[in-house]
Design a protein around this motif. Structure first.
Motif, PDB file in Angstrom:
ATOM      1  N   UNK A 123     -61.823  62.127 -63.196  1.00  0.00           N
ATOM      2  CA  UNK A 123     -60.608  62.786 -62.692  1.00  0.00           C
ATOM      3  C   UNK A 123     -59.558  62.919 -63.788  1.00  0.00           C
ATOM      4  N   UNK A 124     -59.714  62.228 -64.886  1.00  0.00           N
ATOM      5  CA  UNK A 124     -58.794  62.386 -66.021  1.00  0.00           C
ATOM      6  C   UNK A 124     -59.186  63.566 -66.897  1.00  0.00           C
ATOM      7  N   UNK A 125     -60.216  64.278 -66.489  1.00  0.00           N
ATOM      8  CA  UNK A 125     -60.650  65.481 -67.202  1.00  0.00           C
ATOM      9  C   UNK A 125     -60.219  66.691 -66.363  1.00  0.00           C
ATOM     10  N   UNK A 126     -61.070  67.705 -66.220  1.00  0.00           N
ATOM     11  CA  UNK A 126     -60.684  68.786 -65.317  1.00  0.00           C
ATOM     12  C   UNK A 126     -61.059  70.195 -65.719  1.00  0.00           C
ATOM     13  N   UNK A 127     -61.772  70.396 -66.833  1.00  0.00           N
ATOM     14  CA  UNK A 127     -62.271  71.743 -67.118  1.00  0.00           C
ATOM     15  C   UNK A 127     -63.612  71.884 -66.425  1.00  0.00           C
ATOM     16  N   UNK A 128     -63.769  72.975 -65.707  1.00  0.00           N
ATOM     17  CA  UNK A 128     -65.026  73.191 -64.994  1.00  0.00           C
ATOM     18  C   UNK A 128     -66.184  73.267 -65.993  1.00  0.00           C
ATOM     19  N   UNK A 129     -67.392  72.809 -65.602  1.00  0.00           N
ATOM     20  CA  UNK A 129     -68.524  72.788 -66.535  1.00  0.00           C
ATOM     21  C   UNK A 129     -68.856  74.170 -67.073  1.00  0.00           C
ATOM     22  N   UNK A 130     -69.275  74.251 -68.332  1.00  0.00           N
ATOM     23  CA  UNK A 130     -69.562  75.565 -68.934  1.00  0.00           C
ATOM     24  C   UNK A 130     -70.617  76.364 -68.189  1.00  0.00           C
ATOM     25  N   UNK A 131     -71.595  75.685 -67.553  1.00  0.00           N
ATOM     26  CA  UNK A 131     -72.636  76.464 -66.876  1.00  0.00           C
ATOM     27  C   UNK A 131     -72.084  77.207 -65.665  1.00  0.00           C
ATOM     28  N   UNK A 132     -70.896  76.812 -65.161  1.00  0.00           N
ATOM     29  CA  UNK A 132     -70.250  77.581 -64.095  1.00  0.00           C
ATOM     30  C   UNK A 132     -69.451  78.739 -64.677  1.00  0.00           C
ATOM     31  N   UNK A 133     -69.147  78.630 -65.956  1.00  0.00           N
ATOM     32  CA  UNK A 133     -68.331  79.638 -66.640  1.00  0.00           C
ATOM     33  C   UNK A 133     -69.217  80.772 -67.136  1.00  0.00           C
ATOM     34  N   UNK A 151     -57.653  66.104 -61.736  1.00  0.00           N
ATOM     35  CA  UNK A 151     -58.367  66.866 -62.757  1.00  0.00           C
ATOM     36  C   UNK A 151     -57.641  68.122 -63.181  1.00  0.00           C
ATOM     37  N   UNK A 152     -56.420  67.954 -63.647  1.00  0.00           N
ATOM     38  CA  UNK A 152     -55.534  69.083 -63.969  1.00  0.00           C
ATOM     39  C   UNK A 152     -55.283  69.235 -65.460  1.00  0.00           C
ATOM     40  N   UNK A 153     -56.184  68.707 -66.296  1.00  0.00           N
ATOM     41  CA  UNK A 153     -55.961  68.812 -67.745  1.00  0.00           C
ATOM     42  C   UNK A 153     -55.750  70.250 -68.174  1.00  0.00           C
ATOM     43  N   UNK A 154     -56.446  71.192 -67.515  1.00  0.00           N
ATOM     44  CA  UNK A 154     -56.331  72.613 -67.856  1.00  0.00           C
ATOM     45  C   UNK A 154     -54.889  73.105 -67.730  1.00  0.00           C
ATOM     46  N   UNK A 155     -54.146  72.577 -66.748  1.00  0.00           N
ATOM     47  CA  UNK A 155     -52.752  72.995 -66.572  1.00  0.00           C
ATOM     48  C   UNK A 155     -51.864  72.372 -67.649  1.00  0.00           C
ATOM     49  N   UNK A 156     -52.137  71.124 -68.029  1.00  0.00           N
ATOM     50  CA  UNK A 156     -51.356  70.462 -69.070  1.00  0.00           C
ATOM     51  C   UNK A 156     -51.625  71.094 -70.439  1.00  0.00           C
ATOM     52  N   UNK A 157     -52.862  71.493 -70.666  1.00  0.00           N
ATOM     53  CA  UNK A 157     -53.203  72.158 -71.921  1.00  0.00           C
ATOM     54  C   UNK A 157     -52.476  73.499 -72.037  1.00  0.00           C
ATOM     55  N   UNK A 164     -66.291  65.554 -73.269  1.00  0.00           N
ATOM     56  CA  UNK A 164     -65.855  64.164 -73.419  1.00  0.00           C
ATOM     57  C   UNK A 164     -67.025  63.229 -73.136  1.00  0.00           C
ATOM     58  N   UNK A 165     -67.257  62.318 -74.087  1.00  0.00           N
ATOM     59  CA  UNK A 165     -68.274  61.285 -73.935  1.00  0.00           C
ATOM     60  C   UNK A 165     -67.597  59.944 -73.662  1.00  0.00           C
ATOM     61  N   UNK A 166     -68.393  58.975 -73.243  1.00  0.00           N
ATOM     62  CA  UNK A 166     -67.850  57.696 -72.800  1.00  0.00           C
ATOM     63  C   UNK A 166     -66.990  57.023 -73.861  1.00  0.00           C
ATOM     64  N   UNK A 172     -69.399  62.541 -70.017  1.00  0.00           N
ATOM     65  CA  UNK A 172     -68.581  62.289 -68.833  1.00  0.00           C
ATOM     66  C   UNK A 172     -68.122  63.587 -68.178  1.00  0.00           C
ATOM     67  N   UNK A 173     -67.791  64.590 -68.969  1.00  0.00           N
ATOM     68  CA  UNK A 173     -67.298  65.849 -68.413  1.00  0.00           C
ATOM     69  C   UNK A 173     -66.611  66.670 -69.480  1.00  0.00           C
ATOM     70  N   UNK A 174     -65.782  67.627 -69.042  1.00  0.00           N
ATOM     71  CA  UNK A 174     -65.140  68.568 -69.960  1.00  0.00           C
ATOM     72  C   UNK A 174     -63.628  68.510 -69.782  1.00  0.00           C
ATOM     73  N   UNK A 175     -62.927  68.746 -70.877  1.00  0.00           N
ATOM     74  CA  UNK A 175     -61.502  68.424 -70.937  1.00  0.00           C
ATOM     75  C   UNK A 175     -60.770  69.500 -71.736  1.00  0.00           C
ATOM     76  N   UNK A 176     -59.515  69.742 -71.384  1.00  0.00           N
ATOM     77  CA  UNK A 176     -58.664  70.669 -72.130  1.00  0.00           C
ATOM     78  C   UNK A 176     -57.467  69.909 -72.696  1.00  0.00           C
ATOM     79  N   UNK A 177     -57.125  70.197 -73.944  1.00  0.00           N
ATOM     80  CA  UNK A 177     -56.062  69.504 -74.665  1.00  0.00           C
ATOM     81  C   UNK A 177     -55.280  70.529 -75.476  1.00  0.00           C
TER      82      UNK A 177
END
Length: 583
Positions: free
Chosen positions: A60-70, A111-117, A238-240, A258-263
């Motif tokens: 939940x500290x991440x928030x970019x949807x996975x690339x395979x959905x993109x 999971x709102x990193x995309x908005x903060x980025x 993002x990895x562990x 772990x998932x995908x993240x925007x910064x």
């Protein structure tokens, strides 16, 4: 014999000690092993504010949807071919003739990193454009989370979103000050934002891809864009071990994705070969006061096909999506919007689209025959969808600064590339998001609506473009205008609609586009002045290509209402609000 026996006992004890050490290691803190591996890689890992969190909370500290959905189209090229004449050896926008970077924020358990980025990049953009270093801007990320359902494809902003749709939202609508809608760590509701947020919103003029979406990035491309345009919105895997970062130049040591993240990318250093990243996990408890230095190697640490759902170890791929903001339109870029509403967050298949740019055609030409041509005055529009299929779009009209086309009905929903070739060979590119929903059982995407209503002044605002139809007691019908041109104001103004005696019924025929893909007629609803207006027809207009029609009966409770707002919702998605006047 005794000596051998003693050796045997000692050996058994040694095995016990090894087992105990292994058990202690297995039960130790999750960052302990990372600390050893990180030390070998040249950076420091340890306990952070995120270390105690369970895996679900970490995601939940991440928030970019996975690339395979993109699934970015393979043929989409990075539209920014920037080549700075001489890049400095080191650049840090926190100290580049002043501080042009806003403070580190904390997205919390959402999971709102995309908005903060996106908001962080806009905050820096505003300080650079206004030349106000050190005067930090604090914009409302919650407005992006709550007022841009398109950013998360209508799933909820805390479940993740897309930075490129957030960028388009900031171009079209912008966001207001943090005080207008303080961050809540929830999806929230746009109705909770201050009523005047749109009028006070901060925007940017244009945005563009720095790198080809979902492809291995390029160190020089990121550096050039950072130098030319300021801090960038970038994405990474993002990895562990990332959660245990304390200091140093990060290189991946973990194989646990772990998932995908925007910064926000704010700087680089060629001497030690790293990028400077502003994260959104707070300024204490993680990283170097909320920042991380990432090796250039994390850009090229990109393996396999990011579009493949089975790719469980793609590498960090820093910058696999990277976006820059600009105070002027990007050369060679086209921006596509709904021709009725002028909204471009998402567009529906088989709808009328307007693309803006420059050098798009040799001159103004309109189609005069059916079927619509795919070549008009030498101009063509090619749509490459996320299934990597090309379609030539039927053209209504072309001009040097604008092309009107039909979004091909066969195009797959999701991200699509737009390539416009002019009669003189000039090529302009851009992207658009073809509206989609997800099946609640199979999670398969399907084409959806993106409703827009035409206005009388062809600007997506003000008085509606519509007809009033009066049905008299004997069944005869009379068509009446709802707008007329005022030469003094140089625009169309509303004509009051008289609902007449109770023996008559008056219907309003609205015209729009992006509506016909609704799942059923019951999925359309209209309110006029806050009153439900029964929908009697919704679907294709039947004569003009791409044009949709909505017929509603005007309730008699609207008598004497005066100017009233028309709110159309289709499959839960609102169209642009327009106005009508009731006598």
């Amino acid at each position: 014999m005794k000596i051998k026996k003693g050796l045997k006992i000692w050996g058994m004890g040694f095995l016990v000690l090894l087992s105990a050490a292994a058990a202690a290691r297995a039960e130790g803190p999750p960052w302990a092993e990372q600390a050893v591996l990180a030390r070998e890689a040249g950076w420091v890992a340890g306990e952070t504010s995120l270390s105690p969190l369970p895996p679900d909370d970490l995601k939940r500290r991440l928030g970019v949807r996975p690339p395979h959905e993109f699934v970015g189209p393979q043929k989409m090229r990075p539209a920014m071919a920037l080549q700075a004449p001489s890049l400095p050896e080191r650049l840090d926008w926190r100290n580049n003739g002043g501080n042009f970077v806003s403070p580190v924020r904390d997205q919390g358990n959402c999971g709102s990193c995309w908005s903060f980025s996106a908001a962080g990049a806009l905050e820096s953009y505003l300080m650079i454009v206004n030349q106000t270093p050190g005067q930090a801007v604090d914009l409302a990320e919650q407005i992006l989370v709550s007022c841009c359902p398109e950013c998360s494809e209508w799933l909820g902003g805390c479940l993740g979103g897309w930075p490129h749709i957030a960028a388009e939202f900031l171009r079209e609508k912008g966001t207001a000050a943090e005080s207008c809608y303080p961050y809540t760590q929830t999806d929230g509701s746009c109705s909770e934002a201050c009523p005047s947020w749109l009028s006070s919103a901060q925007k940017m003029v244009d945005w563009n891809w720095v790198t080809t979406p979902n492809k291995a990035s390029n160190v020089e491309a990121l550096k050039n864009a950072l130098y030319a345009h300021g801090p960038l919105s970038v994405s990474l895997a993002v990895y562990q071990d990332f959660y245990s970062y304390r200091s140093g130049i990060y290189k991946r040591t973990s194989s646990w994705l772990s998932g995908y993240h925007a910064v926000v990318l704010v700087g680089y250093d060629d001497r030690e070969r790293y990028f400077i990243i502003k994260n959104s996990w707070g300024s204490t408890g993680w990283g170097e006061s909320g920042y991380i230095r990432m090796s250039y190697d994390t850009v090229t640490d990109c393996r396999g096909d990011l579009d493949d759902p089975s790719n469980s170890n793609p590498g960090v791929c820093l910058g696999y999506m990277a976006i820059a903001f600009s105070p002027s339109p990007f050369a060679g870029k086209v921006t596509s919007v709904n021709s009725a509403s002028y909204a471009g967050l998402e567009l529906a298949r088989d709808s009328i689209v307007t693309a803006f740019g420059s050098d798009l055609a040799l001159g103004p030409v309109s189609s005069s025959s059916l079927p619509l041509p795919t070549d008009l005055g030498g101009t063509t529009v090619k749509i490459t969808d996320n299934k990597k299929r090309d379609s030539l779009a039927p053209l209504f009209s072309v001009a040097p600064g604008q092309v009107n086309f039909l979004l091909p009905p066969e195009a797959a929903p999701g991200l699509a590339a737009v390539t416009i070739t002019s009669g003189n060979g000039a090529v302009s590119t851009g992207s658009l998001q073809i509206a989609r929903r997800y099946d609640s059982y199979t999670w398969e995407p399907y084409a959806s609506v993106a409703p827009g209503l035409f206005s009388a002044n062809a600007d997506g605002k003000g008085v509606v473009a519509a007809n009033a139809v009066r049905v008299k007691k004997d069944g005869s019908q009379v068509y009446e205008p709802v707008a007329q041109y005022d030469p003094e104001q140089k625009k169309f103004v509303p004509v009051p609609i008289d609902l007449g005696p109770e023996t008559e019924q008056v219907y309003l025929c609205l015209y729009g586009t992006g509506i016909r893909a609704l799942p059923s007629a019951a999925a359309a609803a209209v309110k006029i002045g806050g009153v439900d207006a029964p929908v009697t027809y919704v679907g294709p207009q039947g004569y003009y290509i791409g044009l949709d029609q909505i017929n509603v009966r005007l309730p008699r409770s609207l008598v004497g209402r005066g100017e009233a707002e028309i709110l159309l919702t289709v499959d839960g998605k609102p169209a642009n609000a327009l106005r009508v006047k009731i006598r």
